[in-house]
Design a protein around this motif. Structure first.
Motif, PDB file in Angstrom:
ATOM      1  N   GLY A  35       0.614  -1.235  -0.052  1.00 46.25           N
ATOM      2  CA  GLY A  35       0.017   0.024   0.085  1.00 46.25           C
ATOM      3  C   GLY A  35       0.749   1.260   0.011  1.00 46.25           C
ATOM      4  O   GLY A  35       2.151   1.158  -0.391  1.00 46.25           O
ATOM      5  N   GLY A  36       0.269   2.369   0.477  1.00 47.91           N
ATOM      6  CA  GLY A  36       0.757   3.447   0.317  1.00 47.91           C
ATOM      7  C   GLY A  36       0.319   4.510  -0.720  1.00 47.91           C
ATOM      8  O   GLY A  36      -0.680   4.411  -1.411  1.00 47.91           O
ATOM      9  N   ASP A  37       0.807   5.815  -0.845  1.00 46.89           N
ATOM     10  CA  ASP A  37       0.193   6.822  -1.630  1.00 46.89           C
ATOM     11  C   ASP A  37       0.471   6.614  -3.168  1.00 46.89           C
ATOM     12  O   ASP A  37       1.676   6.427  -3.375  1.00 46.89           O
ATOM     13  CB  ASP A  37       0.748   8.295  -1.296  1.00 46.89           C
ATOM     14  N   PRO A  38      -0.408   6.282  -4.067  1.00 51.47           N
ATOM     15  CA  PRO A  38       0.019   5.714  -5.244  1.00 51.47           C
ATOM     16  C   PRO A  38       0.771   6.927  -6.131  1.00 51.47           C
ATOM     17  O   PRO A  38       1.879   6.184  -6.817  1.00 51.47           O
ATOM     18  CB  PRO A  38      -1.430   5.607  -6.072  1.00 51.47           C
ATOM     19  N   LEU A  39       0.573   7.922  -6.083  1.00 52.11           N
ATOM     20  CA  LEU A  39       1.183   9.060  -6.740  1.00 52.11           C
ATOM     21  C   LEU A  39       2.771   9.044  -6.288  1.00 52.11           C
ATOM     22  O   LEU A  39       3.647   9.126  -6.931  1.00 52.11           O
ATOM     23  CB  LEU A  39       0.722  10.381  -6.716  1.00 52.11           C
ATOM     24  N   ARG A  40       2.868   9.002  -4.838  1.00 58.58           N
ATOM     25  CA  ARG A  40       4.329   9.007  -4.250  1.00 58.58           C
ATOM     26  C   ARG A  40       4.983   7.647  -4.903  1.00 58.58           C
ATOM     27  O   ARG A  40       6.139   7.821  -5.081  1.00 58.58           O
ATOM     28  CB  ARG A  40       4.212   9.097  -3.086  1.00 58.58           C
ATOM     29  N   LEU A  41       4.337   6.583  -4.775  1.00 56.86           N
ATOM     30  CA  LEU A  41       5.071   5.261  -5.164  1.00 56.86           C
ATOM     31  C   LEU A  41       5.319   5.489  -6.763  1.00 56.86           C
ATOM     32  O   LEU A  41       6.318   5.105  -7.034  1.00 56.86           O
ATOM     33  CB  LEU A  41       3.979   4.288  -5.021  1.00 56.86           C
ATOM     34  N   ALA A 103      11.666  -0.931   0.480  1.00 64.20           N
ATOM     35  CA  ALA A 103      11.440  -0.201   1.813  1.00 64.20           C
ATOM     36  C   ALA A 103      11.272   1.150   1.795  1.00 64.20           C
ATOM     37  O   ALA A 103      10.412   1.884   2.387  1.00 64.20           O
ATOM     38  CB  ALA A 103      12.772  -0.724   2.665  1.00 64.20           C
ATOM     39  N   ARG A 104      12.169   1.615   0.748  1.00 66.49           N
ATOM     40  CA  ARG A 104      12.418   3.204   0.847  1.00 66.49           C
ATOM     41  C   ARG A 104      11.172   3.929  -0.034  1.00 66.49           C
ATOM     42  O   ARG A 104      10.490   4.769   0.419  1.00 66.49           O
ATOM     43  CB  ARG A 104      13.561   3.613  -0.346  1.00 66.49           C
ATOM     44  N   TRP A 105      10.619   3.155  -0.929  1.00 64.62           N
ATOM     45  CA  TRP A 105       9.251   3.500  -1.437  1.00 64.62           C
ATOM     46  C   TRP A 105       8.173   3.555  -0.500  1.00 64.62           C
ATOM     47  O   TRP A 105       7.379   4.650  -0.492  1.00 64.62           O
ATOM     48  CB  TRP A 105       8.828   2.629  -2.846  1.00 64.62           C
ATOM     49  N   LEU A 106       7.938   2.554   0.157  1.00 66.04           N
ATOM     50  CA  LEU A 106       6.978   2.520   1.099  1.00 66.04           C
ATOM     51  C   LEU A 106       7.128   3.686   2.137  1.00 66.04           C
ATOM     52  O   LEU A 106       6.077   4.044   2.842  1.00 66.04           O
ATOM     53  CB  LEU A 106       6.890   1.014   1.673  1.00 66.04           C
ATOM     54  N   ARG A 107       8.256   3.785   2.801  1.00 70.03           N
ATOM     55  CA  ARG A 107       8.451   4.727   3.614  1.00 70.03           C
ATOM     56  C   ARG A 107       7.964   6.195   3.119  1.00 70.03           C
ATOM     57  O   ARG A 107       7.549   6.863   3.731  1.00 70.03           O
ATOM     58  CB  ARG A 107       9.848   5.012   4.137  1.00 70.03           C
ATOM     59  N   HIS A 108       8.500   6.631   2.044  1.00 71.66           N
ATOM     60  CA  HIS A 108       8.226   7.592   1.145  1.00 71.66           C
ATOM     61  C   HIS A 108       6.758   7.995   0.759  1.00 71.66           C
ATOM     62  O   HIS A 108       6.082   9.043   0.928  1.00 71.66           O
ATOM     63  CB  HIS A 108       8.930   7.757  -0.195  1.00 71.66           C
ATOM     64  N   ALA A 109       6.017   6.808   0.499  1.00 79.43           N
ATOM     65  CA  ALA A 109       4.843   6.783   0.255  1.00 79.43           C
ATOM     66  C   ALA A 109       4.054   7.017   1.554  1.00 79.43           C
ATOM     67  O   ALA A 109       2.584   6.999   1.411  1.00 79.43           O
ATOM     68  CB  ALA A 109       4.329   5.446  -0.678  1.00 79.43           C
ATOM     69  N   GLY A 110       4.376   6.741   2.708  1.00 75.23           N
ATOM     70  CA  GLY A 110       3.445   6.993   3.841  1.00 75.23           C
ATOM     71  C   GLY A 110       2.703   5.675   4.299  1.00 75.23           C
ATOM     72  O   GLY A 110       1.708   6.043   4.680  1.00 75.23           O
TER      73      GLY A 110
END
Length: 142
Positions: A35-41, A103-110
């Motif tokens: 999961g996470g913010d799709p645009l940020r991902l 891991a970085r993507w998920l952290r960045h995507a909240g």
């Protein structure tokens, strides 16, 4: 304020980030994320994919993120003006499967396990600000 050079196409359950419209996937690889913010991902995945394939002549990246059960289905790739090397899709798959990248993507995507998996903090009004913030680093940097 300059316009973002990225096209963001939204449907009810998917988001596509692409350099050109319509988004075309001449080569692609897929994965799933929790999961996470799709645009940020999408922006983070696009940056890492670009770094891996920047020497591919005529490459225009595209990332599609869609709701899939309890997570998100990611299709990353893009359009290639010219010949596609045989290992290009494999290089994208390596980027998508890297534990450090994920891991970085998920952290960045909240990403938080207790939230809705396909809610984006970006709106039409602020999408260019998020894209500008993400694009502060130079794409051509190694």
């Amino acid at each position: 304020m300059p316009r973002s050079p990225w096209y963001i196409t939204r449907t009810d359950d998917a988001l596509t980030l692409s350099r050109r419209l319509p988004a075309r996937f001449d080569l692609a690889a897929e994965t799933t994320l929790p999961g996470g913010d799709p645009l940020r991902l999408a922006h983070q995945i696009r940056q890492d994919m670009w770094r891996a394939l920047q020497s591919l002549r005529g490459f225009a990246p595209a990332v599609e993120i869609a709701a899939a059960g309890e997570g998100l289905r990611v299709r990353a790739g893009g359009q290639v003006a010219g010949q596609v090397p045989g290992n290009a899709a494999g290089r994208i798959a390596e980027v998508l499967d890297s534990p450090a990248n994920r891991a970085r993507w998920l952290r960045h995507a909240g990403f938080r396990p207790d939230t809705n998996r396909f809610e984006s903090g970006a709106t039409v009004k602020n999408a260019h600000k998020i894209a500008a913030e993400i694009d502060k680093t130079d794409e051509s940097a190694p």
